[in-house]
Scaffold this motif. Structure first.
Motif: not given
Length: 359
Positions: A99-109
């Motif tokens: 359960i992870f959500e990338p929001v850009a190449l360099d960050e994720a929740y």
């Protein structure tokens, strides 16, 4: 009582610039920007921490960056390399949670409320992830850990670079109340200025305003501001996000004024968009044309169709038709873009921020 969530926000430190410094020892310890050169009227995509000391940051014009730091090194981005490293990092995430959500190449929740290794503390997981990222990529990451996405995002920036911060449930309200309004994630410069004009300078000030007042002043966003002032954020970590649109655009080294050249560039952008639609095997019903003039005025025109489209000929024809509805006069164009939205249901497990310029 709802179970307290454990959310981690991982944010790579000066990602593009750090990759270039890692791969090129001669760049280490020096002010460096990733982007296009001033002669191409480019912008900075990322800046090293050495460059940031001079006031250089992403989205600043390269010419302005060089004016701030004449000895600035500017290198062209290598997005394929950055994507490859991002995929490596996602593999590390999967060791702990799917359960992870990338929001850009360099960050994720990451939601680690339940995790594959049954580790009780989210801070332990964040520490392990950061250590594995460094061991496998020789790059550093910062982390924020808290009970929701907003707080985790805010926490990840506190001890940058190469640090982490935990905001415990009992500390959440006090943390938000003490925060300057311009530091809030989701509140940009224009909104922050308006809030300050209304006497809202801190989270505590924001919390004093009623929901009706905030909705009246800021529209739909008022509800979000009301919630975050109370450290509330019910957004879930979405491992598969619905892609809302697919687009392509180009910023030109020299402004375009010749109509034949404008049409040629528009066709090339349409071809890039078509390739991306084919890659994602999708189509959409709303076509949008974006035109930015040399004076930075930006105009968009859209058309929604009764059924989905994705053929190159249709995209070109309709983009040209939309361009015909804009009064160009004697103005020259510095940027053109085409996007397709209202997409057929396309999901992507990796949301990639595409560059706002082509090199």
């Amino acid at each position: 009582m709802n179970e307290v969530r454990k959310i981690i926000h991982i944010d790579m430190d000066a990602f593009y610039a750090s990759v270039e410094q890692r791969d090129n020892p001669e760049y280490r310890g020096k002010p460096l920007a990733v982007g296009s050169s001033p002669s191409q009227r480019g912008v900075v995509a990322a800046a090293s921490y050495e460059a940031r000391k001079f006031g250089i940051h992403s989205a600043i014009a390269s010419s302005m960056a060089v004016a701030k730091c004449p000895h600035l090194i500017i290198v062209r981005p290598r997005f394929e390399v950055y994507r490859s490293i991002s995929a490596q990092i996602h593999t590390i995430f999967k060791r702990y949670t799917d359960i992870f959500e990338p929001v850009a190449l360099d960050e994720a929740y990451l939601d680690v409320s339940e995790n594959k290794q049954n580790i009780p503390y989210a801070s332990t997981i964040a520490r392990l992830i950061r250590a594995e990222i460094f061991a496998e990529t020789n790059l550093t990451a910062s982390a924020g850990i808290s009970i929701n996405k907003f707080l985790a995002k805010m926490a990840s920036g506190i001890n940058k670079p190469n640090g982490m911060k935990v905001i415990l449930p009992e500390d959440a309200i006090a943390f938000v109340e003490s925060l300057p309004i311009e530091k809030f994630h989701g509140i940009g410069k224009v909104t922050a200025a308006k809030m300050q004009s209304l006497g809202i300078r801190t989270g505590a000030d924001l919390k004093e305003r009623s929901l009706n007042f905030l909705v009246q002043q800021f529209g739909k966003s008022g509800q979000y501001y009301y919630n975050i002032a109370r450290a509330q954020d019910e957004r879930i970590v979405e491992p598969n996000r619905i892609r809302k649109s697919i687009g392509a655009e180009n910023s030109f080294a020299l402004d375009l004024s010749d109509k034949a050249t404008i049409l040629m560039e528009l066709e090339q952008i349409a071809e890039t968009l078509h390739e991306r639609l084919e890659k994602h095997q999708t189509s959409g019903r709303t076509l949008t044309l974006k035109v930015k003039f040399s004076d930075y005025q930006q105009i968009t025109r859209s058309r929604t169709f009764g059924s989905s489209i994705n053929s190159l000929d249709t995209i070109i024809t309709e983009a040209i038709a939309l361009l015909g509805t804009i009064e160009l006069g004697d103005r020259s164009i510095r940027l053109l873009g085409i996007s397709l939205s209202n997409l057929d249901n396309v999901q992507t497990s990796q949301i990639i921020q595409l560059p706002l310029f082509q090199l």
